[in-house]
Motif scaffolding. Structure first.
Motif, PDB file in Angstrom:
ATOM      1  N   GLU A  24       0.820  -1.220   0.000  1.00 39.64           N
ATOM      2  CA  GLU A  24       0.000   0.000   0.000  1.00 39.64           C
ATOM      3  C   GLU A  24       0.850   1.265   0.000  1.00 39.64           C
ATOM      4  O   GLU A  24       0.366   2.323  -0.419  1.00 39.64           O
ATOM      5  N   GLY A  25       2.072   1.176   0.439  1.00 38.46           N
ATOM      6  CA  GLY A  25       2.951   2.340   0.505  1.00 38.46           C
ATOM      7  C   GLY A  25       3.908   2.410  -0.671  1.00 38.46           C
ATOM      8  O   GLY A  25       3.547   2.862  -1.767  1.00 38.46           O
ATOM      9  N   PRO A  26       5.139   1.931  -0.461  1.00 40.63           N
ATOM     10  CA  PRO A  26       6.178   2.072  -1.487  1.00 40.63           C
ATOM     11  C   PRO A  26       5.837   1.437  -2.835  1.00 40.63           C
ATOM     12  O   PRO A  26       6.088   2.036  -3.880  1.00 40.63           O
ATOM     13  N   LYS A  27       5.270   0.258  -2.838  1.00 39.57           N
ATOM     14  CA  LYS A  27       4.972  -0.411  -4.115  1.00 39.57           C
ATOM     15  C   LYS A  27       3.922   0.365  -4.910  1.00 39.57           C
ATOM     16  O   LYS A  27       4.051   0.519  -6.124  1.00 39.57           O
ATOM     17  N   ARG A  28       2.884   0.834  -4.222  1.00 40.83           N
ATOM     18  CA  ARG A  28       1.836   1.603  -4.899  1.00 40.83           C
ATOM     19  C   ARG A  28       2.413   2.903  -5.464  1.00 40.83           C
ATOM     20  O   ARG A  28       2.098   3.292  -6.586  1.00 40.83           O
ATOM     21  N   ARG A  29       3.273   3.572  -4.684  1.00 36.83           N
ATOM     22  CA  ARG A  29       3.895   4.814  -5.157  1.00 36.83           C
ATOM     23  C   ARG A  29       4.804   4.560  -6.357  1.00 36.83           C
ATOM     24  O   ARG A  29       4.830   5.352  -7.303  1.00 36.83           O
ATOM     25  N   ILE A  31       4.524   2.227  -8.668  1.00 38.13           N
ATOM     26  CA  ILE A  31       3.721   1.999  -9.874  1.00 38.13           C
ATOM     27  C   ILE A  31       3.093   3.301 -10.353  1.00 38.13           C
ATOM     28  O   ILE A  31       3.049   3.566 -11.562  1.00 38.13           O
ATOM     29  N   ALA A  32       2.640   4.137  -9.438  1.00 41.66           N
ATOM     30  CA  ALA A  32       2.076   5.432  -9.832  1.00 41.66           C
ATOM     31  C   ALA A  32       3.132   6.267 -10.566  1.00 41.66           C
ATOM     32  O   ALA A  32       2.827   6.920 -11.581  1.00 41.66           O
ATOM     33  N   ALA A  33       4.371   6.219 -10.088  1.00 42.93           N
ATOM     34  CA  ALA A  33       5.458   6.963 -10.744  1.00 42.93           C
ATOM     35  C   ALA A  33       5.741   6.381 -12.134  1.00 42.93           C
ATOM     36  O   ALA A  33       5.985   7.137 -13.087  1.00 42.93           O
ATOM     37  N   ARG A  34       5.707   5.054 -12.263  1.00 43.60           N
ATOM     38  CA  ARG A  34       5.917   4.422 -13.582  1.00 43.60           C
ATOM     39  C   ARG A  34       4.828   4.834 -14.561  1.00 43.60           C
ATOM     40  O   ARG A  34       5.099   5.101 -15.731  1.00 43.60           O
ATOM     41  N   GLN A  36       3.071   7.574 -14.470  1.00 41.75           N
ATOM     42  CA  GLN A  36       3.278   8.987 -14.800  1.00 41.75           C
ATOM     43  C   GLN A  36       4.401   9.146 -15.835  1.00 41.75           C
ATOM     44  O   GLN A  36       4.248   9.889 -16.809  1.00 41.75           O
ATOM     45  N   ARG A  37       5.514   8.436 -15.634  1.00 44.92           N
ATOM     46  CA  ARG A  37       6.625   8.522 -16.600  1.00 44.92           C
ATOM     47  C   ARG A  37       6.183   8.030 -17.977  1.00 44.92           C
ATOM     48  O   ARG A  37       6.531   8.609 -19.001  1.00 44.92           O
ATOM     49  N   ALA A  38       5.418   6.947 -18.004  1.00 49.09           N
ATOM     50  CA  ALA A  38       4.957   6.387 -19.281  1.00 49.09           C
ATOM     51  C   ALA A  38       3.996   7.337 -19.982  1.00 49.09           C
ATOM     52  O   ALA A  38       4.032   7.471 -21.208  1.00 49.09           O
ATOM     53  N   ARG A  39       3.166   8.033 -19.217  1.00 51.28           N
ATOM     54  CA  ARG A  39       2.234   9.008 -19.819  1.00 51.28           C
ATOM     55  C   ARG A  39       2.991  10.143 -20.503  1.00 51.28           C
ATOM     56  O   ARG A  39       2.544  10.672 -21.516  1.00 51.28           O
ATOM     57  N   GLN A  52       1.964  -1.905 -19.568  1.00 53.80           N
ATOM     58  CA  GLN A  52       2.581  -2.819 -18.599  1.00 53.80           C
ATOM     59  C   GLN A  52       2.426  -2.283 -17.184  1.00 53.80           C
ATOM     60  O   GLN A  52       2.111  -3.034 -16.260  1.00 53.80           O
ATOM     61  N   ALA A  53       2.633  -0.984 -17.006  1.00 49.90           N
ATOM     62  CA  ALA A  53       2.487  -0.377 -15.677  1.00 49.90           C
ATOM     63  C   ALA A  53       1.041  -0.484 -15.196  1.00 49.90           C
ATOM     64  O   ALA A  53       0.788  -0.757 -14.020  1.00 49.90           O
ATOM     65  N   LYS A  54       0.081  -0.300 -16.078  1.00 50.11           N
ATOM     66  CA  LYS A  54      -1.338  -0.427 -15.704  1.00 50.11           C
ATOM     67  C   LYS A  54      -1.668  -1.873 -15.337  1.00 50.11           C
ATOM     68  O   LYS A  54      -2.421  -2.113 -14.387  1.00 50.11           O
ATOM     69  N   ASP A  55      -1.104  -2.834 -16.081  1.00 48.68           N
ATOM     70  CA  ASP A  55      -1.311  -4.245 -15.735  1.00 48.68           C
ATOM     71  C   ASP A  55      -0.712  -4.552 -14.353  1.00 48.68           C
ATOM     72  O   ASP A  55      -1.331  -5.235 -13.533  1.00 48.68           O
ATOM     73  N   ASP A  56       0.492  -4.049 -14.117  1.00 46.43           N
ATOM     74  CA  ASP A  56       1.138  -4.255 -12.822  1.00 46.43           C
ATOM     75  C   ASP A  56       0.312  -3.622 -11.697  1.00 46.43           C
ATOM     76  O   ASP A  56       0.186  -4.185 -10.607  1.00 46.43           O
ATOM     77  N   GLN A  57      -0.261  -2.468 -11.988  1.00 44.27           N
ATOM     78  CA  GLN A  57      -1.107  -1.798 -11.001  1.00 44.27           C
ATOM     79  C   GLN A  57      -2.340  -2.652 -10.680  1.00 44.27           C
ATOM     80  O   GLN A  57      -2.720  -2.806  -9.520  1.00 44.27           O
ATOM     81  N   ALA A  58      -2.943  -3.242 -11.687  1.00 40.79           N
ATOM     82  CA  ALA A  58      -4.114  -4.096 -11.470  1.00 40.79           C
ATOM     83  C   ALA A  58      -3.750  -5.308 -10.616  1.00 40.79           C
ATOM     84  O   ALA A  58      -4.496  -5.675  -9.693  1.00 40.79           O
TER      85      ALA A  58
END
Length: 156
Positions: A24-29, A31-34, A36-39, A52-58
């Motif tokens: 919920e902390g570092p891992k979620r942050r 993926i959110a950063a990944r 953002q970079r991909a966008r 890939q980042a969205k799949d990992d987030q799911a």
């Protein structure tokens, strides 16, 4: 996946909480950063990094939901301290009387079971057969490969 409650050792509960905090902390942050970079790379339709980042987030969110459900259903069960009888949390050495092989298992709740680490679910056929047994007793366990005779050689 709702149950009336899943037995878990105090150590298992702490490990569950720690994993959930990490996700919920570092891992979620991360993926959110990944994402953002991909966008920032542009067109999202053909952006493999974004997908890939969205799949990992799911996958991450699914894992968080599973762990949160386990945490809600967790019932801390005190470890048995009676070394004369097999109980929850006991570490038991079993000897297969036919093959002479020794196995050492710690009986834990289903949520923290990990056969590769020697943690056997209290719901498993072997655990069900040895619960309440005393040192030196032999039990018959039905397995897919046939019946096995297991002797309780040590209880810690």
């Amino acid at each position: 996946m709702s149950t009336a409650g899943e037995s878990i050792t105090p150590e298992g509960l702490e490990a569950l909480k720690a994993e959930l905090d990490e996700l919920e902390g570092p891992k979620r942050r991360d993926i959110a950063a990944r994402i953002q970079r991909a966008r920032e790379l542009g067109d999202l339709k053909e952006n493999a990094e974004y997908h890939q980042a969205k799949d990992d987030q799911a996958h991450l969110e699914t894992r968080i939901a599973v762990l949160a459900e386990r945490l809600r259903n967790a019932v801390v069960t005190e470890i048995s301290t009676d070394e004369s009888e097999v109980g929850f949390g006991a570490t038991v050495k079993l000897v297969d009387e036919e093959k002479g092989r020794e196995q050492v298992w710690t009986l834990v709740g289903a949520a923290e079971a990990d056969v590769s680490s020697g943690k056997l679910s209290i719901e498993s056929p072997v655990a069900q057969a040895i619960i309440g047994r005393r040192l030196g007793e032999t039990v018959t366990v039905k397995t897919p490969r046939g019946d096995r005779q297991l002797k309780v050689a040590e209880i810690n």
